[in-house]
Scaffold this active site. Structure first.
Site, short mmCIF file in Angstrom:
data_model
loop_
_atom_site.label_atom_id
_atom_site.label_comp_id
_atom_site.label_asym_id
_atom_site.label_seq_id
_atom_site.Cartn_x
_atom_site.Cartn_y
_atom_site.Cartn_z
N GLY B 42 -18.28 51.96 51.02
CA GLY B 42 -19.50 51.39 50.44
C GLY B 42 -20.42 52.48 49.93
O GLY B 42 -20.50 53.58 50.51
N GLY B 44 -23.82 51.79 48.81
CA GLY B 44 -25.21 51.35 48.72
C GLY B 44 -26.11 52.41 49.34
O GLY B 44 -25.73 53.58 49.46
N LEU B 45 -27.30 52.01 49.75
CA LEU B 45 -28.24 52.99 50.28
C LEU B 45 -27.68 53.68 51.50
O LEU B 45 -27.81 54.90 51.66
CB LEU B 45 -29.58 52.32 50.59
CG LEU B 45 -30.34 51.84 49.35
CD1 LEU B 45 -31.66 51.21 49.76
CD2 LEU B 45 -30.58 52.99 48.39
N ARG B 339 -40.53 36.20 56.98
CA ARG B 339 -39.69 35.33 56.16
C ARG B 339 -39.20 34.08 56.90
O ARG B 339 -39.17 32.99 56.33
CB ARG B 339 -38.47 36.13 55.67
CG ARG B 339 -38.89 37.17 54.68
CD ARG B 339 -37.74 38.07 54.28
NE ARG B 339 -38.22 39.01 53.27
CZ ARG B 339 -37.51 40.00 52.76
NH1 ARG B 339 -36.27 40.21 53.19
NH2 ARG B 339 -38.01 40.78 51.84
N HIS B 410 -30.12 35.24 52.38
CA HIS B 410 -30.47 36.51 51.75
C HIS B 410 -29.86 37.73 52.43
O HIS B 410 -29.39 38.66 51.78
CB HIS B 410 -31.99 36.63 51.74
CG HIS B 410 -32.50 37.87 51.10
ND1 HIS B 410 -32.19 38.21 49.81
CD2 HIS B 410 -33.32 38.86 51.57
CE1 HIS B 410 -32.79 39.35 49.50
NE2 HIS B 410 -33.46 39.78 50.54
N ARG B 444 -35.41 40.12 59.86
CA ARG B 444 -35.78 41.41 59.27
C ARG B 444 -37.07 41.26 58.48
O ARG B 444 -37.24 40.28 57.75
CB ARG B 444 -34.67 41.91 58.35
CG ARG B 444 -35.02 43.21 57.65
CD ARG B 444 -33.87 43.75 56.82
NE ARG B 444 -33.52 42.89 55.70
CZ ARG B 444 -34.24 42.77 54.58
NH1 ARG B 444 -35.38 43.41 54.45
NH2 ARG B 444 -33.84 41.98 53.61
#
Lengths: 247, 648
Positions: B42, B44-45, B339, B410, B444
């Protein structure tokens, strides 16, 4: 809505490709262009045929993966939008739509509508970075940067590396892509240090990979899904020339 | 055999743990680093930052991604921002406050020590990214700007317009490019990990499929780092990228890595509502919009009816007839509640019949007050690209009429279990970023995913992995011509052959949509014993159907998207069941996990610390066998366990 689709099919990089015609029906106007292709593909699978291969991922216009020439236009109708952000309401009911992969020698076809854009990665590997080590940096607010400069750096940094600029350019030039990176870093003090080296290395790599020269037609800017200005190409040229003078 | 879980949390004061730990763990000399190989899955970040930092340290790194370039990992789609405890706004922020907000936001289901470390390194991330040339938003004085995000009463979120994830990822990707150019990192785009190889109980490499040629390839290494993101696409419709999947993580689980809290899923409150059956994904509207947008539904049902009939425009509804339900229920945090709270409140209003579109599944996010206060230009500067995106999709201008929003899947807080060193239950296998479970508990906070990915990748893993690799300095290069690699490759080939041989009647998407529907209806925003039991039975049946009736066309030895999707769906069909089992086991409501049996009179989540203050870590026992659960108790030494209160 109903559409006739003329789609470029090509088995692999070595095979010769050609257009095939397909029909899709009962498409909602709120359906996105790629969802319309999903529907076509599901129909093809049920008929035991191979679906059309196309690149896509985030479907929010930011990952830069989608890459279609639609009716001869990179990313299709609409300004400042990627293919995944095009909705069928942009087309007339009953229209015939021609779908091709990126048209650029530097982006060879892998299959159908999927191309290899590795050349863009290679250009950035040549110098599209600031050489800082992890954890060896000053405080983030140590160097104030005028808001206008930061904003301009951000304008250029919005590039998603999709390849529309080179695919649209009649010379197959990657200047807008290279300029976006060079210009973004050149506007920031931390990017100035390696500015000359960066401009020379990235331009040299771009030439080596067979991208064409820029003749300022402006087509890249018109088709860029992030509306990146060709003013950045002017800055790249300035960076490149002053780097050459330093030699 | 149950897991023997040792979280390896260092002793001592909270604020000293990470410093003490760093001083205590071993390092590897430069000469020895050159001899050690690391695989990163991976880009990503988490993966991008880790691969770049490890390469820079001198290790030999191989980095894999399924996209055509490392720059396209789904971190790129994060819009709103990244948190850090810089206190640049002088609003009394601190490492402790960021730590506390994150623990509380996660509804006390994360480890104190990990979360404190996350808050501690958050400031380094901002320094690092600025030095890389990330063009964060700035004030006229030239210093960095901030905005607010949910679950916080300070402004600690750094941002780059609505494209923060993109800019941070381009920073990590640039760092990666620097190392690729230096020859310390080799990049393998369009490659997908299909199995983990284990020898003598340790991670030794992977089996990957070249997505262009279809070749099955073997790669060996002294350590494997899983940075493959989350599994939200089990729901079919989510805000995740189409290719995002849980398969790399699931292969590790199958091979013995514990999977922790799989049921902790984040439903994001501000997404564009679903429009019909032809939809492929849901589009997120950044949480940053809640800085200036106010969420409401009409007070009167007759207004709802008129809206649905199209005889009334939302802008025509008078102030006194609007129910700003978040401001009403949660005065202290208002529209900036976390959220999970915002999502449930939207569902509550829609369930009560106040949903504002034809489907009854939408609420308004309104900028009228903000435009009146700040002017259209400032709103355009702040959110212009999001407003344009919204108008492109819906054909409605948010400058004129409020946006319609609804919750959507999400992010997944659950993931592969890791200890304080980010190592899984398999020695030599690490998991970072969204792929692990460690920092966000049951919910989160906004702008914390980017923080965690980069914290793990730049500042935690490069140190902790050295402690393990210091024991490998005399180990030779990993030989991939061994029975373990042979067997793993054979199993992958057999699985592909099986999928290709079925030639049933349903496409991969047909079955995936059905799975998504089961998950959303039963394992979504409101879960019950009844719905979860039903989901487990339905998923089992659907899985059996998949293995009998899926149709995968094309040649496996070529670029074959249907085969890629089929392999991923096969894992989702097991992962979905695991999520339902975990949700069934957790007889409490916490964060994003809401069991209807466990709610207060006001409809808030009713957490049960006495019985459920633990991470549930699941061990694979076979496709149709019940997994075994081991508890990692969460000991709160420094914060007092309290009911989350966003009211006052």
């Amino acid at each position: 809505m109903n559409f006739t689709l003329k789609i470029w099919r090509q088995k692999d990089a070595k095979s010769k490709g050609g257009f095939e015609t397909y029909k899709v029906s009962d498409i909602s106007e709120d359906t996105s262009f790629l969802e319309m292709l999903d529907i076509l593909n599901n129909d093809l699978i049920h008929a035991g045929k191979e679906p059309v291969a196309f690149d896509h991922d985030c479907r929010e216009g930011i990952c830069g993966m989608c890459s279609l020439h639609i009716d001869g236009k990179a990313h299709g109708p609409g300004q400042g939008a990627t293919t995944c952000q095009i909705y069928m309401r942009k087309f007339k009911d009953g229209a015939t739509i021609t779908i091709e992969p990126w048209r650029s020698a530097a982006f060879p076809v892998i299959k159908d509508l999927v191309v290899n854009r590795g050349a863009y990665d290679q250009i950035l590997q040549a110098g599209g970075f600031i050489s800082v080590r992890t954890n060896s940096v000053p405080d983030a607010n140590a160097i104030p940067i005028p808001k206008a400069d930061a904003d301009e750096a951000m304008d250029a940094a919005a590039c998603i590396g999709c390849g529309a600029c080179a695919a649209t350019c009649k010379n197959g030039s990657a200047m807008l892509f290279v300029a976006a990176r060079v210009s973004s870093l050149a506007k920031l003090p931390q990017g100035r240090v390696e500015g000359a080296r960066r401009a020379k290395a990235m331009v040299a790599k771009m030439d080596e990979l067979g991208f064409g020269n820029c003749t300022n037609t402006g087509a890249c800017q018109a088709e860029c899904p992030k509306s990146i200005s060709i003013a950045h190409i002017a800055r790249l040229n300035r960076e490149f020339l002053s780097a050459k003078f330093e030699d | 055999m149950a897991f023997k879980l040792d979280a390896k949390i260092p002793a001592g004061e909270l604020a000293q743990k990470w410093s003490n730990h760093k001083a205590a763990i071993k390092v590897v000399s430069p000469a020895n680093k050159r001899k050690l190989d690391i695989i990163v899955i991976g880009t990503g970040l988490g993966g991008g930052a880790a691969a770049a930092s490890l390469g820079e340290l001198g290790y030999n790194v191989k980095v894999f991604c399924i996209q055509d370039s490392p720059r396209r990992a789904h971190s790129i789609a994060a819009q709103g921002g990244i948190n850090a405890a810089k206190n640049y706004q002088n609003d009394n922020d601190s490492v402790y406050r960021l730590f506390y907000d994150t623990i509380k936001g996660g509804d006390y289901r994360a480890r104190e020590a990990n979360v404190y470390r996350l808050a501690e390194v958050s400031n380094l991330i901002i320094d690092q990214c600025v030095a890389q040339g990330v063009p964060f938003a700035r004030e006229y004085g030239g210093l960095l700007a901030n905005r607010s995000f949910g679950g916080a009463q300070v402004s600690r979120t750094f941002y780059a317009r609505g494209q923060t994830g993109q800019q941070l990822l381009l920073g990590a990707y640039a760092a990666l490019n620097k190392e690729i150019a230096a020859g310390t990192v080799k990049s393998y785009p369009r490659h997908e990990m299909l199995d983990l190889v284990i020898e003598n109980g340790e991670a030794r490499g992977i089996i990957a499929r070249n997505l262009v040629t279809g070749e099955i390839e073997r790669y060996g290494a002294h350590a494997v780092v899983l940075a493959s993101g989350g599994y939200g696409n089990v729901f079919f419709l989510s805000t995740n990228a189409m290719g995002s999947n849980g398969s790399a993580a699931f292969q590790c689980y199958r091979k013995g890595a514990g999977f922790a809290n799989p049921c902790f899923t984040q439903i994001h409150p501000t997404c564009i509502p679903k429009h019909g059956t032809q939809q492929s994904k849901l589009t997120l509207m950044s949480e940053s919009l809640r800085n200036d947008g106010r969420i409401w539904v009409p007070k009167k049902l007759e207004d709802v009816k008129a809206l649905r009939a199209g005889t009334l425009k939302p802008s025509e509804i008078a102030e006194e007839d609007r129910d700003y339900y978040l401001e009403r229920r949660y005065p202290a945090f208002g529209n900036l509640v976390p959220r999970d709270v915002a999502s449930r409140a939207a569902k509550e209003r829609c369930d009560a019949g106040f949903g504002v579109n034809e489907t009854g599944l939408a609420v308004f996010l309104d900028f009228k007050t903000a435009i009146a206060r700040l002017g259209k230009d400032i709103i355009k500067q702040r959110y212009g690209n999001l407003f344009d995106m919204y108008e492109e999709i819906t054909d409605v201008s948010p400058y004129e009429e409020p946006m319609q929003i609804f919750p959507a899947v999400h992010y997944t807080m659950g993931g592969i279990w890791v200890d304080y060193n980010l190592m899984t239950t398999i020695p030599g296998l690490y998991a970072i970023g969204e792929a692990n479970f460690s920092d966000h508990g049951a919910n989160r906070l906004g702008a914390s995913a980017l923080m965690q990915g980069l914290a793990d990748g730049y500042f935690v893993l490069p140190y902790t992995i050295g402690d393990y690799l210091s024991h490998k300095i005399q180990a030779p290069k990993v030989d991939t011509n061994t029975p373990a690699f042979e067997e793993a490759e054979k199993a992958v080939r057999a699985k592909i052959a099986k999928l290709m041989s079925i030639q049933g009647k349903q496409s991969v998407d047909d079955i995936h949509k059905r799975l998504g529907n089961i998950m959303w209806e039963n394992v979504g925003m409101a879960r019950s014993k009844e719905s979860l039991t039903k989901a487990i039975a339905e998923i089992k049946a659907l899985r059996a159907e998949f293995w009998k009736d899926v149709k995968v066309v094309g040649d496996p030895m070529s670029f074959n998207v249907e085969l890629e999707k089929a392999l991923r769906l096969a894992d989702f069909l097991e992962l979905g069941e695991l999520m339902a089992r975990d949700a069934l086991n957790r007889e409490e409501s916490c964060g994003g996990h809401f069991r209807v049996e466990h709610q207060t009179e006001e409809g808030e989540a009713d957490r049960d610390d006495e019985h459920f203050a633990y991470a549930a870590v699941w061990e694979y026992k076979g496709m149709d066998a019940e997994p075994e659960m081991t508890k990692e108790p969460l000991n709160f030494e420094f914060v007092h366990l309290a009911k989350r209160n966003y009211k006052d």
